[in-house]
Scaffold this motif. Structure first.
Motif, PDB file in Angstrom:
ATOM      1  N   ARG A 262      30.670  46.062  41.843  1.00  0.00           N
ATOM      2  CA  ARG A 262      29.210  46.005  41.889  1.00  0.00           C
ATOM      3  C   ARG A 262      28.562  47.239  41.277  1.00  0.00           C
TER       4      ARG A 262
ATOM      5  N   PRO B 109      33.909  49.214  44.148  1.00  0.00           N
ATOM      6  CA  PRO B 109      33.853  47.784  43.892  1.00  0.00           C
ATOM      7  C   PRO B 109      33.116  47.548  42.589  1.00  0.00           C
TER       8      PRO B 109
ATOM      9  N   GLN C  73      42.983  48.254  45.879  1.00  0.00           N
ATOM     10  CA  GLN C  73      41.898  47.822  46.761  1.00  0.00           C
ATOM     11  C   GLN C  73      42.187  48.176  48.213  1.00  0.00           C
TER      12      GLN C  73
ATOM     13  N   SER D  58      39.208  38.131  51.452  1.00  0.00           N
ATOM     14  CA  SER D  58      37.836  37.836  51.041  1.00  0.00           C
ATOM     15  C   SER D  58      36.875  38.822  51.677  1.00  0.00           C
ATOM     16  N   HIS D  59      37.219  39.312  52.862  1.00  0.00           N
ATOM     17  CA  HIS D  59      36.341  40.260  53.536  1.00  0.00           C
ATOM     18  C   HIS D  59      36.160  41.543  52.745  1.00  0.00           C
TER      19      HIS D  59
ATOM     20  N   GLY E 192      35.872  41.655  49.627  1.00  0.00           N
ATOM     21  CA  GLY E 192      35.346  41.282  48.319  1.00  0.00           C
ATOM     22  C   GLY E 192      36.445  41.096  47.301  1.00  0.00           C
ATOM     23  N   SER E 193      37.370  40.274  47.656  1.00  0.00           N
ATOM     24  CA  SER E 193      38.669  40.311  46.987  1.00  0.00           C
ATOM     25  C   SER E 193      38.611  39.861  45.529  1.00  0.00           C
ATOM     26  N   TYR E 194      39.646  40.218  44.859  1.00  0.00           N
ATOM     27  CA  TYR E 194      39.697  40.007  43.428  1.00  0.00           C
ATOM     28  C   TYR E 194      40.831  39.095  43.007  1.00  0.00           C
TER      29      TYR E 194
END
Lengths: 256, 256
Positions: free
Chosen positions: B12, B10, B89, B69-70, B72-74
């Motif tokens: 992050r 991800p 993803q 969204s769960h 951490g969608s893009y």
DNA sequence: AGGCGCTTGTGAACACGTGCACAAATCGCG
DNA sequence: CGCGATTTGTGCACGTGTTCACAAGCGCCT
């Protein structure tokens, strides 16, 4: 004759059985209970407690009782459920008192296996027709049935009063087949093709996708691997390549 | 190697991917999204809106957005999701970046079909071994693989690092096979045998039972039939003993 | 006959999943 | 550069499903 004896008729006064509309989750579990009950009947059990049946079916006993209560169940407190009676109850609710005719479309790899699968006959279904769009496959005999061309569907449906259609074609052909099934009055479809079918209201579609099941398992594998890797904090690279952790907890499985 | 390039990582800062534990319902839908996305990619789409993808996958668009969204969608507001990125993803989350080796036990009717099913290879899996307990079947070649005796499982598991076991044996043999799979370190099992498997904690079992699917459909058929029969208020006996009501309401299905 | 142990059926709390509706964010265009 | 059209992400309310815990009912044994 003997309406009272027949499993279908609920004890109530009313004439109409009027299937209670069960929660979908309950419906999905009833077949499981039914299978467990048949096993129990074969091994000579006459009654079974909710606990026992729940174990045999792999569910929580409270859940099982609630499920059965939805169909106005006939258990006896202090004793349990009469196995035979319960089997009749569930078979009635599931509509298995009549043997339903199934049309199987697509006699490829998977279709062949389904055509030969004996689990159908034993559980209330009869494969009434095999169909395929490929002329090369028409005429082939599988398990005592001759493959017919899919264009024969209207005639077959009329003759056999097909209740359920099974689609085992490639994805590209599935929607077309579904349309044809719907057109001849089929209102329940079991779809093995990896695609979404659109059907009119009132038609039920259930989907089985083998690859999806594996992918779900893959997710859990991935997750387990990432969890066991975390404490060690060692290699994220290792997370991707679980060599052979293996056997450690295998004993645990045996305790049945 | 190339952790940063890998789709998984991800955006992050952190090094550990640490799979967010997704709701089970979401996990079950991700493969569906993935399939739809691959279709979209093939037809040249670079981006797709949640609405579009939801349609292609046969779900509600809000649900789809929440699912994505769960992880951490893009997505990009006003535009949609980048198809390629989303594929990466989802494949990462599902653990499909490595091709998982699958051992298939039970090469009967269904096992044959599964062995030949090309949907596996195309979706991140590789059938690494075919096994059977019947000596008569050992040695047979299916789709380029030779059937081995199930006792070879430990060796095979060591050689191929089997991640997932598929059980396609008769019900009577399934528990024994499951134990054997667990014993060699398999922690995910896809069970086609109509029975409940007991396995130690940490082992995931998914079950596919074709007859159960049909029985669920049968219930809905029964229900639909009883509903259309009610207005007639005709016979309770008939409802309980449906000799041949059949076809009557079949037209109803056609109204799209 | 009466009490005791066992089992069902279910009310109520809880967890989970779904769908609406809208604010926040982004792009394209004038 | 700012505005409007579009689409995502999500708070919230709702429905469904699950689980606990216990009263009511039944049979058996004394």
């Amino acid at each position: 004759m003997s309406q009272h004896r027949h499993p279908g008729a609920p004890g109530r006064a009313g004439a109409v059985p009027a299937l209670p509309d069960l929660p979908e989750a309950t419906v999905a579990r009833l077949p499981e209970y039914l299978r467990a009950l048949h096993n129990l009947a074969e091994t000579g059990n006459e009654t079974i407690s909710s606990e026992g049946l729940a174990n045999a079916a792999g569910v929580n006993s409270a859940k099982l009782r609630k499920d059965l209560s939805h169909l106005g169940s006939y258990g006896t407190r202090g004793v349990g459920y009469d196995v035979t009676l319960l089997i009749e109850q569930i078979e009635y609710v599931l509509g298995l008192t009549q043997r339903r005719a199934v049309a199987l479309v697509g006699v490829g790899n998977l279709g062949h296996a389904l055509a030969g699968y004996d689990g159908f006959a034993g559980r209330g279904f009869r494969i009434a027709a095999l169909l395929d769009a490929d002329p090369a496959r028409v005429g082939e005999e599988i398990n005592g049935l001759v493959v017919q061309h899919v264009e024969e569907l209207p005639r077959v449906a009329a003759e056999e009063s097909i209740a359920i259609g099974v689609i085992a074609t490639p994805a590209a052909a599935a929607q077309r087949v579904a349309d044809q099934l719907v057109a001849v009055g089929v209102t329940s479809i079991l779809n093995f093709a990896p695609c979404v079918l659109s059907v009119p209201d009132g038609v039920d579609v259930r989907k089985v996708d083998l690859a999806i099941e594996l992918q779900i398992l893959s997710f859990h594998e991935h997750r387990k691997a990432s969890l066991t890797a975390l404490p060690a904090a060692g290699g994220s690279a290792l997370t991707a390549l679980p060599g052979g952790l293996a056997v450690t907890e295998s004993q645990e499985a045996i305790g049945t």
